[in-house]
Design a protein around this motif. Structure first.
Motif, PDB file in Angstrom:
ATOM      1  N   PRO A   1       1.991   2.529  -4.767  1.00 33.27           N
ATOM      2  CA  PRO A   1       1.560   3.851  -5.228  1.00 33.27           C
ATOM      3  C   PRO A   1       2.616   4.938  -5.090  1.00 33.27           C
TER       4      PRO A   1
ATOM      5  N   VAL B   1       4.460   3.258  -8.962  1.00 31.19           N
ATOM      6  CA  VAL B   1       3.643   4.117  -9.827  1.00 31.19           C
ATOM      7  C   VAL B   1       4.434   5.361 -10.229  1.00 31.19           C
TER       8      VAL B   1
ATOM      9  N   ILE C   1       2.210  -3.421 -10.561  1.00 34.94           N
ATOM     10  CA  ILE C   1       1.117  -2.466 -10.339  1.00 34.94           C
ATOM     11  C   ILE C   1      -0.210  -3.088 -10.777  1.00 34.94           C
TER      12      ILE C   1
ATOM     13  N   THR D   1       0.805  -1.226   0.000  1.00 33.56           N
ATOM     14  CA  THR D   1       0.000   0.000   0.000  1.00 33.56           C
ATOM     15  C   THR D   1       0.833   1.269   0.000  1.00 33.56           C
TER      16      THR D   1
END
Length: 287
Positions: free
Chosen positions: A261, A265, A285, A257
């Motif tokens: 991201p 990402v 991802i 988590t």
């Protein structure tokens, strides 16, 4: 407050540490502080900027020690969105300066090791040398690099955490809390994915004109795995500090988590901007 301090455990034994102040009042926490340390997850930068930017003074150095994801830039941008245009003296490291595990319900902290090589840059980069002086009083092994892009691309968590966690998802579910990623989950084949993501990270760094260490060298520098010519998976499993760290105990964990991201990402987005393919990061991802 309930336990009248924190029980601090390390290889040198245990001792009770009593903080000078424990407070939920941000004004009291930062008033008169020589250094403001933001020891927070990467995904919490904006939230902490919103409460602290109004009360931190321009002359107070700010150090973000969470795994780097352009935290300094995001802090400043959040402040600007709030109409705060202070010239913050702010910088960030590529990783925490120590390896610990906290047990909040018992007010205990276990120190596994002190990191022996940390990279740092300020935002803007022209302030790096100035800020290095107060931060080195706290952490001896902190070394300057060109800018926060380099710090961010020296954050090894996005390559070492998400891929192996996903490949061990079944084992994590089945173990019901009894899983050790570095001792059980790092094998000849799971580290193939680590190296695949690392290769993409290296290409992104090269586009900026600097080099980053491979997964084995970077962890040997930090002191988390032993020196030696053995493969990375062997060194990870034999690490005195990493092999004893339990977890993650579920897949809803910061290894996914936060590091997807905030890390992968960002790498994928940067790759698209620079025209550098990131298929391994993109695959993780997507999964």
């Amino acid at each position: 407050k309930k336990e009248n301090g924190i029980l601090f455990k390390s290889k040198n034994g245990s001792r009770k540490v009593i903080p000078d102040m424990v407070t939920t009042c941000i004004e009291d926490a930062v008033k008169g502080a020589d250094v403001v340390l933001l020891v927070i997850p990467s995904f919490a930068v904006e939230a902490f900027a919103k409460v602290s930017a109004p009360v931190i003074e321009e002359e107070q150095p700010i150090l973000i020690t969470s795994s780097s994801a352009l935290g300094s830039l995001r802090f400043v941008n959040t402040a600007r969105e709030m109409g705060i245009h202070k010239k913050f003296k702010i910088g960030e490291t590529n990783t925490l300066p120590y390896g610990t595990r906290a047990f909040p319900e018992k007010a205990e902290v276990e120190l596994a090791w002190m990191v022996t090589h940390i990279y740092f840059a300020a935002y803007p980069a022209k302030n790096t040398n100035e800020l290095l002086k107060p931060f080195r009083q706290l952490y001896e092994y902190i070394f300057p690099v060109s800018n926060i892009w380099e710090v961010t691309l020296r954050n090894g968590n996005p390559e070492i955490h998400p891929g192996p966690v996903l490949l061990n998802a079944g084992r994590i579910d089945y173990s019901k809390g009894e899983f050790y990623l570095y001792k059980e989950g790092m094998t000849e084949h799971t580290v193939n994915l680590v190296y695949a993501v690392s290769a993409e990270r290296k290409k992104l760094a090269e586009a900026f004109g600097f080099e980053v260490d491979d997964p084995k060298v970077s962890r040997q520098k930090r002191g988390s795995i032993p020196q030696g010519s053995e493969p990375l998976d062997v060194l990870l499993r034999n690490s005195e500090v990493l092999s004893n760290i339990k977890g993650p105990i579920c897949v809803d964990n910061r290894y996914l988590t936060e590091d997807i991201p905030m890390g992968l990402v960002l790498m994928s987005s940067l790759g698209k901007t620079l025209g550098i393919p990131t298929p391994a990061a993109d695959a993780i991802i997507t999964l």
